[in-house]
Design a protein around this motif. Structure first.
Motif, mmCIF file in Angstrom:
data_model
loop_
_atom_site.group_PDB
_atom_site.id
_atom_site.type_symbol
_atom_site.label_atom_id
_atom_site.label_comp_id
_atom_site.label_asym_id
_atom_site.label_seq_id
_atom_site.Cartn_x
_atom_site.Cartn_y
_atom_site.Cartn_z
ATOM 1 N N PRO A 154 7.160 -1.968 -11.114
ATOM 2 C CA PRO A 154 6.823 -3.234 -10.915
ATOM 3 C C PRO A 154 8.083 -2.607 -9.414
ATOM 4 C CG PRO A 154 8.595 -3.717 -11.393
ATOM 5 C CD PRO A 154 8.465 -2.148 -12.199
ATOM 6 N N ILE A 155 7.020 -3.209 -7.780
ATOM 7 C CA ILE A 155 7.593 -3.671 -6.666
ATOM 8 C C ILE A 155 8.714 -4.412 -6.889
ATOM 9 C CG2 ILE A 155 5.421 -4.701 -5.767
ATOM 10 C CD1 ILE A 155 6.710 -3.079 -3.428
ATOM 11 N N ILE A 156 10.281 -4.784 -6.665
ATOM 12 C CA ILE A 156 10.740 -5.821 -6.914
ATOM 13 C C ILE A 156 10.757 -6.472 -5.244
ATOM 14 C CG2 ILE A 156 13.543 -6.834 -7.421
ATOM 15 C CD1 ILE A 156 12.936 -3.715 -8.953
ATOM 16 N N ILE A 157 10.864 -7.661 -5.081
ATOM 17 C CA ILE A 157 11.242 -8.353 -3.813
ATOM 18 C C ILE A 157 11.845 -9.220 -4.419
ATOM 19 C CG2 ILE A 157 9.662 -9.871 -2.749
ATOM 20 C CD1 ILE A 157 7.319 -8.958 -3.159
ATOM 21 N N ASP A 197 17.003 -15.128 3.535
ATOM 22 C CA ASP A 197 17.117 -15.882 4.954
ATOM 23 C C ASP A 197 16.396 -15.328 6.306
ATOM 24 O OD1 ASP A 197 17.173 -18.437 4.059
ATOM 25 O OD2 ASP A 197 19.800 -18.087 4.191
ATOM 26 N N GLY A 198 15.211 -15.639 6.080
ATOM 27 C CA GLY A 198 15.044 -14.499 7.701
ATOM 28 C C GLY A 198 13.913 -13.356 6.656
ATOM 29 N N LYS A 199 14.016 -13.214 6.202
ATOM 30 C CA LYS A 199 13.900 -11.983 5.520
ATOM 31 C C LYS A 199 13.397 -11.661 3.502
ATOM 32 C CE LYS A 199 17.824 -9.861 4.854
ATOM 33 N NZ LYS A 199 18.907 -8.262 4.559
ATOM 34 N N ILE A 200 12.769 -10.604 3.551
ATOM 35 C CA ILE A 200 12.348 -9.865 2.233
ATOM 36 C C ILE A 200 12.979 -8.397 2.023
ATOM 37 C CG2 ILE A 200 10.709 -11.629 2.008
ATOM 38 C CD1 ILE A 200 8.396 -9.938 2.187
ATOM 39 N N ASN A 201 13.136 -7.995 0.804
ATOM 40 C CA ASN A 201 13.352 -7.041 1.069
ATOM 41 C C ASN A 201 12.475 -6.183 -0.393
ATOM 42 O OD1 ASN A 201 15.483 -4.351 -1.065
ATOM 43 N ND2 ASN A 201 15.343 -4.017 1.651
ATOM 44 N N LEU A 202 11.975 -5.188 0.071
ATOM 45 C CA LEU A 202 10.392 -4.351 -1.134
ATOM 46 C C LEU A 202 11.048 -3.731 -1.296
ATOM 47 C CD1 LEU A 202 9.058 -6.495 1.470
ATOM 48 C CD2 LEU A 202 7.544 -6.518 -0.090
ATOM 49 N N ASN A 203 11.675 -3.314 -2.536
ATOM 50 C CA ASN A 203 11.880 -1.938 -3.795
ATOM 51 C C ASN A 203 11.088 -1.262 -4.351
ATOM 52 O OD1 ASN A 203 14.202 -1.161 -5.688
ATOM 53 N ND2 ASN A 203 15.105 -0.486 -3.767
ATOM 54 N N MET A 204 10.952 -0.171 -4.891
ATOM 55 C CA MET A 204 10.267 0.868 -5.527
ATOM 56 C C MET A 204 11.290 1.383 -5.901
ATOM 57 S SD MET A 204 6.580 1.378 -6.190
ATOM 58 C CE MET A 204 5.597 -0.431 -7.314
ATOM 59 N N ASP A 213 0.976 -1.133 -0.339
ATOM 60 C CA ASP A 213 0.142 -0.026 -0.039
ATOM 61 C C ASP A 213 0.884 0.882 0.135
ATOM 62 O OD1 ASP A 213 -2.190 1.021 -0.149
ATOM 63 O OD2 ASP A 213 -2.821 1.037 2.486
ATOM 64 N N ARG A 214 2.101 1.025 0.348
ATOM 65 C CA ARG A 214 2.931 2.213 0.572
ATOM 66 C C ARG A 214 3.440 2.618 -0.276
ATOM 67 N NH1 ARG A 214 3.207 1.063 6.222
ATOM 68 N NH2 ARG A 214 5.052 -0.722 5.282
ATOM 69 N N ALA A 215 4.104 1.041 -1.140
ATOM 70 C CA ALA A 215 5.082 1.516 -2.306
ATOM 71 C C ALA A 215 4.008 2.107 -3.352
ATOM 72 C CB ALA A 215 5.545 0.526 -2.175
ATOM 73 N N SER A 216 2.338 1.987 -3.485
ATOM 74 C CA SER A 216 2.016 2.301 -4.378
ATOM 75 C C SER A 216 1.200 3.382 -4.160
ATOM 76 C CB SER A 216 -0.339 1.355 -4.383
ATOM 77 O OG SER A 216 -0.009 1.859 -2.619
ATOM 78 N N LEU A 217 2.140 4.062 -3.298
ATOM 79 C CA LEU A 217 1.820 5.521 -3.299
ATOM 80 C C LEU A 217 2.773 6.683 -4.405
ATOM 81 C CD1 LEU A 217 1.981 6.289 0.900
ATOM 82 C CD2 LEU A 217 -0.481 6.785 -1.002
ATOM 83 N N LEU A 240 10.978 3.832 -2.304
ATOM 84 C CA LEU A 240 10.911 2.590 -1.185
ATOM 85 C C LEU A 240 12.098 1.267 -1.088
ATOM 86 C CD1 LEU A 240 8.329 2.085 0.948
ATOM 87 C CD2 LEU A 240 8.181 0.691 -0.502
ATOM 88 N N ASP A 241 11.874 1.319 -0.184
ATOM 89 C CA ASP A 241 12.939 0.435 0.830
ATOM 90 C C ASP A 241 12.372 0.649 1.795
ATOM 91 O OD1 ASP A 241 15.295 -1.514 1.477
ATOM 92 O OD2 ASP A 241 16.792 -0.536 0.127
#
Length: 369
Positions: A281-284, A288-295, A268-272, A302-303
């Motif tokens: 796109p949002i790049i995922i 291990d133990g986490k995902i990083n979302l970047n736009m 939702d924050r990325a869609s702003l 956004l990171d």
């Protein structure tokens, strides 16, 4: 005709029937609501030739008869009447008088003999389902119905019954939604396509009461829904639905389990930052133990990181955030499991019980960087 009924009850019935009134028609009578008062029943009907609705309301019949009234004018009049008893009188020329408290209206009506009626249908071919269950299964699939520019069959949902399992499927070329529910009994097999518009209208009429049921009848070209005081008939979509079973793959190289709310809020924050023309796109990145979302767009960037349970390989993959948000928000589980193979293959979001399975295609983010 002369009938007397409560304003609130009358307005509720009008709101139901209006869903099948076309905004414009070459047949003036189709832009009307048909009011019939016979044999102790007051019925309001509507039809656009694809969808027909009949709904009944309680009231007193002093003189039997019928009249077709312009739906827009009649509904606005009733909507603005005081919450009191409404008297509707119709003379032999179908001039209609509406009285309620201090308000007195006079409008012209039409003969209703040419109004399309719901035909008799076979009541031996049916299923029963909770209104809430049907409402939920529509809500969880309706968002991924395709538009008519691609394929008319995709404007509907695949409705399939096997024994006591109802499966509803929709697809739009970017994602597939599959939802199953268990019925109380075994029924004859069914394989039909219901118009998305019909399902959208039906879902707005169904109650949230798990104990209230809707009976669904089947005929060669139509489907009929009966619940409470309402009957809805819809034509089916002609054509064979795409075989989505061959697209379902249980193999995966990467699996993550994640809190649904946290993931949705991040998207939702990325869609702003998204402009429709950019299609970024949002790049995922899955580690291990986490995902990083970047736009990264012309508006900004956004990171963000979210903790996950991960099984399998690391992966970098891109998605249209809206397509994933639409899926996530209709899943009721607190945590969701996402299965992935590689950056070019679709992801699968499904539960262990098999009640839902969502397939979302990724975006080739290298080509839109």
């Amino acid at each position: 005709m002369k009938i007397i009924c409560n304003q609130h009850d009358l307005l509720s019935s009008i709101n139901i029937a209006q869903k099948a009134v076309p905004s414009k028609s070459t047949m003036p009578v189709l832009e009307c609501l048909l009011i019939e008062a016979y044999d102790g029943s007051i019925k309001i009907s509507s039809s656009n030739m694809e969808l027909s609705i009949e709904t009944y309301l309680t009231g007193r019949i002093d003189i039997e008869g019928q009249v077709a009234l312009n739906a827009k004018i009649f509904s606005e009049i009733v909507r603005k009447l005081p919450d009191d008893r409404v008297t509707i009188e119709v003379d032999q020329q179908f001039v209609t008088y509406i009285y309620c408290g201090p308000a007195k209206f006079k409008i012209s009506g039409l003969l209703g003999d040419d109004f399309p009626k719901i035909p008799n249908y076979n009541k031996n071919d049916y299923i029963n389902i909770s209104q809430l269950s049907l409402k939920d299964i529509i809500r969880q699939t309706i968002f991924s119905i395709g538009d008519e520019s691609r394929n008319r069959v995709m404007t509907g949902e695949h409705f399939e019954i096997s024994d006591n399992v109802l499966t509803m499927t929709s697809l739009d070329g970017h994602r597939i939604s599959i939802r199953k529910t268990i019925l109380k009994e075994n029924y004859a097999e069914k394989d039909i396509v219901i118009p998305g518009k019909t399902l959208s209208d039906i879902s707005k009429l169904l109650s949230d009461d798990i104990e209230s049921e809707v009976t669904i009848y089947f005929s060669e070209n139509n489907i009929i829904f009966e619940f409470e005081n309402t009957i809805v008939l819809s034509r089916l979509v002609e054509g064979k639905y795409l075989n989505v079973k061959q697209m379902i793959n249980n193999d995966y190289d990467t699996c993550i389990r994640i809190n649904k709310r946290m993931l949705y809020e991040c998207f939702d924050r990325a869609s702003l930052l998204v402009r429709e023309s950019e299609k970024k796109p949002i790049i995922i990145g899955i580690y291990d133990g986490k995902i990083n979302l970047n736009m990264n767009t012309s508006i900004g960037s956004l990171d963000e990181e979210i903790e996950v349970e991960k099984e399998g390989k690391d992966l970098l993959i891109g998605f249209n955030p809206k397509f994933l948000m639409d899926v996530i928000k209709v899943i009721d589980d607190e945590e969701i499991t996402i299965y992935l193979t590689n950056a070019k293959a679709p992801c699968f979001i499904r539960d262990e019980q098999g009640t839902y399975n969502y397939i979302v295609l990724p975006v080739n983010f290298n080509s839109v960087q």
